[in-house]
Design a protein around this motif. Structure first.
Motif, PDB file in Angstrom:
ATOM      1  N   ALA A  19       0.831  -1.206   0.000  1.00 54.27           N
ATOM      2  CA  ALA A  19       0.000   0.000   0.000  1.00 54.27           C
ATOM      3  C   ALA A  19       0.867   1.257   0.000  1.00 54.27           C
ATOM      4  CB  ALA A  19      -0.925  -0.002   1.210  1.00 54.27           C
ATOM      5  N   ARG A  20       1.939   1.224   0.776  1.00 56.18           N
ATOM      6  CA  ARG A  20       2.782   2.423   0.888  1.00 56.18           C
ATOM      7  C   ARG A  20       3.589   2.662  -0.366  1.00 56.18           C
ATOM      8  NH1 ARG A  20       4.485   0.634   6.906  1.00 56.18           N
ATOM      9  NH2 ARG A  20       2.571   1.326   7.912  1.00 56.18           N
ATOM     10  N   THR A  21       4.038   1.593  -1.003  1.00 58.63           N
ATOM     11  CA  THR A  21       4.862   1.755  -2.193  1.00 58.63           C
ATOM     12  C   THR A  21       4.024   1.720  -3.467  1.00 58.63           C
ATOM     13  OG1 THR A  21       5.235  -0.633  -2.272  1.00 58.63           O
ATOM     14  CG2 THR A  21       6.861   0.676  -1.086  1.00 58.63           C
ATOM     15  N   LEU A  22       2.760   1.328  -3.334  1.00 55.52           N
ATOM     16  CA  LEU A  22       1.892   1.127  -4.499  1.00 55.52           C
ATOM     17  C   LEU A  22       2.515   0.107  -5.444  1.00 55.52           C
ATOM     18  CD1 LEU A  22       0.749   4.831  -5.098  1.00 55.52           C
ATOM     19  CD2 LEU A  22      -0.468   3.008  -3.883  1.00 55.52           C
ATOM     20  N   GLU A  23       3.120  -0.897  -4.847  1.00 54.92           N
ATOM     21  CA  GLU A  23       3.770  -1.948  -5.631  1.00 54.92           C
ATOM     22  C   GLU A  23       3.244  -3.308  -5.187  1.00 54.92           C
ATOM     23  OE1 GLU A  23       8.147   0.154  -6.279  1.00 54.92           O
ATOM     24  OE2 GLU A  23       7.838  -1.207  -4.598  1.00 54.92           O
ATOM     25  N   PRO A  24       2.389  -3.905  -5.977  1.00 56.34           N
ATOM     26  CA  PRO A  24       1.776  -5.176  -5.560  1.00 56.34           C
ATOM     27  C   PRO A  24       2.740  -6.363  -5.560  1.00 56.34           C
ATOM     28  CG  PRO A  24       0.702  -4.279  -7.534  1.00 56.34           C
ATOM     29  CD  PRO A  24       1.876  -3.416  -7.248  1.00 56.34           C
ATOM     30  N   HIS A  25       3.881  -6.245  -6.201  1.00 54.76           N
ATOM     31  CA  HIS A  25       4.723  -7.435  -6.347  1.00 54.76           C
ATOM     32  C   HIS A  25       5.215  -7.964  -5.006  1.00 54.76           C
ATOM     33  CE1 HIS A  25       7.888  -4.382  -6.073  1.00 54.76           C
ATOM     34  NE2 HIS A  25       8.700  -5.348  -5.716  1.00 54.76           N
ATOM     35  N   HIS A  26       5.298  -7.095  -3.994  1.00 59.79           N
ATOM     36  CA  HIS A  26       5.741  -7.575  -2.679  1.00 59.79           C
ATOM     37  C   HIS A  26       4.829  -8.677  -2.162  1.00 59.79           C
ATOM     38  CE1 HIS A  26       7.464  -3.374  -2.646  1.00 59.79           C
ATOM     39  NE2 HIS A  26       8.519  -4.127  -2.473  1.00 59.79           N
ATOM     40  N   LEU A  27       3.573  -8.567  -2.488  1.00 58.89           N
ATOM     41  CA  LEU A  27       2.616  -9.565  -2.012  1.00 58.89           C
ATOM     42  C   LEU A  27       2.881 -10.924  -2.665  1.00 58.89           C
ATOM     43  CD1 LEU A  27       0.206 -10.098  -0.225  1.00 58.89           C
ATOM     44  CD2 LEU A  27      -1.283  -9.329  -2.076  1.00 58.89           C
ATOM     45  N   VAL A  28       3.216 -10.902  -3.945  1.00 55.86           N
ATOM     46  CA  VAL A  28       3.528 -12.150  -4.637  1.00 55.86           C
ATOM     47  C   VAL A  28       4.744 -12.810  -3.987  1.00 55.86           C
ATOM     48  CG1 VAL A  28       4.197 -13.197  -6.831  1.00 55.86           C
ATOM     49  CG2 VAL A  28       2.558 -11.312  -6.802  1.00 55.86           C
TER      50      VAL A  28
END
Length: 585
Positions: free
Chosen positions: A496-505
């Motif tokens: 959410a903070r980075t607006l980068e969904p790849h961390h979740l993967v």
RNA sequence: GCGCCCAUAGCUCAGUUGGAUAGAGCGUUGGACUACGAAUCCAAAGGCCGCAAGUUCGAAUCUUGCUGGGCGCGCCA
């Protein structure tokens, strides 16, 4: 329960405060900045802080001495918190924390208590966020690049929602202007073609096959009357048909928009006229000698844009820039405090202009975040798939979806940082390797479900929280897995903070990887289901917790978490032959 | 020319606010199924983190310069 990192941060902060009270640290220590990190090595504990380094600097001592002081103070605080079992010092001055059994117990209790809600936080405090993505012109079908933007936008929206924002997914429809006219003009020519008349697609028109199909559809519907339709009428009909198709593609990709906002609405409402007049009256915009209206360069200067920008062309049409400014103003008027736009990376030069535009409407440009999504290279066996053999030919999203499936496409599209180029190899994505993490995570989930099914078939009670069972989970891997589960909310917050969904993967893959390793290592010595009913219940509890977290995380990705995987993909012999054939072109 | 993004293992990529011996998958090599799913796991090999300075207790991470790639600088969208 507090997040693991937060637990340690608070202990360190309190320890420093206590140290100041007791004169062990100078008053300036209160404002010292420190980090709490995951150590790379297990012997360095579960979380570590570097706080002793800046403290040592203040004290004029070496870091080991400061670390020792901090350790003693932190130990007292940890004793009151209960979630920390030990605090140690390691050279050159790190203070390492190890979580207690109570930490694991409280964590498991929370997972079972919150179930599908585990991981959600209220960081956003209900603030309204508008995520605008795809927004492709309805002048053609969606291609793979749109697909990536679609998934990134959709997952970011889900992540923000899980982090406490009130999220609206929005598609901005450019249903007006030169491109739409070009579509109508191209359609007109294709209708002539269908009637056997001479025709010529305009140079800036749309050459794709789909225009011919649209023409055929219209002729079938209206017969000769199609030829009499005006370009404007054709534009409207064609873009409406294409927009429907876009909506269908997105829906089959699992994406649903809350709002389809039409540019034409801004025009019919007079919003653009009002905007331009307002800017002129405030001296921010001016009439150009050629008859155009320009936004003065001053507006963009603080954002790094130092040119006059056209708002209204000399032919009287508003530019996309003008409608974009009016559009963003409209979003803010609707009460959104965060605007998130997903754009193709080639639009990056446009950001300063839009920020400047927001500023001119009297709003804070900081409300706007733009996620730039880099291009997708579609490959097959490592070789690029022709993207534009003839004008208008490209790999459509629909083609990719039907070839690799919705879940695989979703994961691939958001497994990399949005601003990094993405290679999408259709063959690799059909394989079952970590290059194709969707099978890895789905298999992991299905495997856990399989264990739970077996337990149920044996008449064992389903997984449930029981604090008395937590001590039974004494294997290092079991403790490690529980700890990891407790980091799931932070993984979401990072996205959410980075607006980068790849961390979740990555989080999902690492978590399931740890479970796979645990499973295999003990499959002959310490199985989940054993003679020991207490131990069995404890391990089923662990499996249930892992399953919950995986299912929640996959839910945010919009990927199915299957209970079983019966079919084996990639084994079908016909597939090879078809691939060979496709390679020929 | 000016501006933005990128450069990490053979390949594709992670690496949080600057932390301890830089990680993962693929590929390569060698291992692990009479038992809850081997679509899995374990191990080995593989690195001047593009180059060079700087900042400091400490730099893949911050600063500057350079090299090499992508993109932008339209009365296009």
């Amino acid at each position: 329960m507090k997040a693991p990192r937060q637990i340690v941060e608070e202990i360190v902060r309190k320890a420093v405060a206590r140290g100041i009270e007791r004169g062990a640290f100078p008053a300036a220590a209160a404002t010292v900045g420190f980090g709490v990190d995951l150590p790379k090595k297990a012997e360095h504990g579960d979380l570590a802080t570097n706080a002793a380094f800046p403290l040592a600097k203040l004290l004029g001592q070496n870091p080991m001495e400061a670390a020792e002081k901090l350790r003693a103070l932190a130990l007292d605080e940890a004793g009151m918190d209960g979630h920390i079992e030990s605090v140690t010092v390691a050279r050159p001055g790190f203070v390492n924390f190890v979580f207690s059994e109570q930490f694991r117990s409280d964590g498991l209790r929370e997972i079972f208590a919150r179930g599908s809600g585990f991981g959600r936080t209220d960081e956003g405090r209900g603030a309204r966020a508008n995520v605008e993505f795809v927004s492709a012109n309805p002048t053609g079908p969606l291609h793979v690049g749109h697909g990536r933007g679609a998934v990134v936008g959709d997952v970011v929206a889900s992540v923000l929602s899980a982090c406490g924002y009130t999220v609206s997914r929005e598609y901005y429809v450019n249903d007006q202007g030169a491109q739409i006219r070009n579509l109508g003009a191209s359609l007109k020519e294709r209708i002539k073609e269908a009637a056997g008349e001479p025709f010529e697609i305009p140079a800036d028109g749309y050459h794709g096959e789909y225009v011919r199909e649209l023409a055929a559809e219209l002729v079938a519907q209206k017969g000769g009357a199609a030829g009499a339709m005006a370009v404007e009428e054709l534009s409207g009909w064609g873009s409406a048909r294409l927009l429907e198709a876009i909506g269908r593609d997105l829906e089959s990709f699992g994406i649903k928009f809350d709002v389809w906002f039409r540019e034409s609405e801004l025009h019919s409402r007079g919003a653009i006229k009002v905007l331009v007049e307002g800017l002129k009256s405030r001296g921010l915009a001016f009439d150009d000698p050629t008859g155009a209206v320009m936004l003065g360069a001053e507006a963009g200067r603080e954002f790094g844009d130092d040119k006059d920008r056209v708002l209204v062309k000399s032919n009287g049409d508003a530019t996309y820039f003008a409608s974009d400014v009016a559009y963003h103003e409209d979003k803010l008027k609707r009460g959104f405090s965060r605007l998130i736009n997903v754009w193709g990376a080639d639009h990056h030069g446009y950001i300063p202009r839009v920020r400047a535009g927001i500023k001119t409407t009297g709003r804070d440009p900081a409300v706007l975040d733009v996620i730039l999504v880099q291009m997708v290279n579609v490959l097959r066996h490592g070789k690029p798939v022709a993207m534009s053999k003839r004008s208008g030919s490209f790999v459509t999203l629909r083609e990719v979806l039907s070839e690799v499936g919705r879940d695989a496409a979703r994961v691939v599209f958001c497994m990399r940082r949005p601003d990094a180029q993405l290679d999408f190899d259709l063959e690799i994505v059909k394989r079952r390797t970590l290059d194709n993490p969707v099978f890895y995570m789905q298999y992991g989930h299905a495997r856990i479900c399989s264990i739970l099914r077996k337990a149920a078939a044996m008449g064992l009670t389903p997984p449930a929280y029981d604090s008395g069972l937590v001590p039974k989970l004494a294997l290092p891997e079991e403790r490690e897995i529980i700890k990891r589960l407790m980091f799931y909310p932070e993984a979401l917050l990072l996205c959410a903070r980075t607006l980068e969904p790849h961390h979740l993967v990555f989080y999902i893959n690492e978590t399931i990887g740890e479970f796979h390793g645990y499973y295999t290592k003990y499959k002959n010595t310490a199985r989940v289901i054993s003679e020991d009913t207490q131990l069995t219940a404890a391990r089923l509890m662990l499996c249930g917790a892992v399953r919950t977290v995986l299912a929640n995380a996959m839910g945010v990705l919009g990927v199915e978490a299957p209970e079983r995987m019966d079919s084996m993909p990639g084994d079908d012999a016909g597939e090879e032959a078809r691939d060979e054939a496709k390679e020929e072109d």
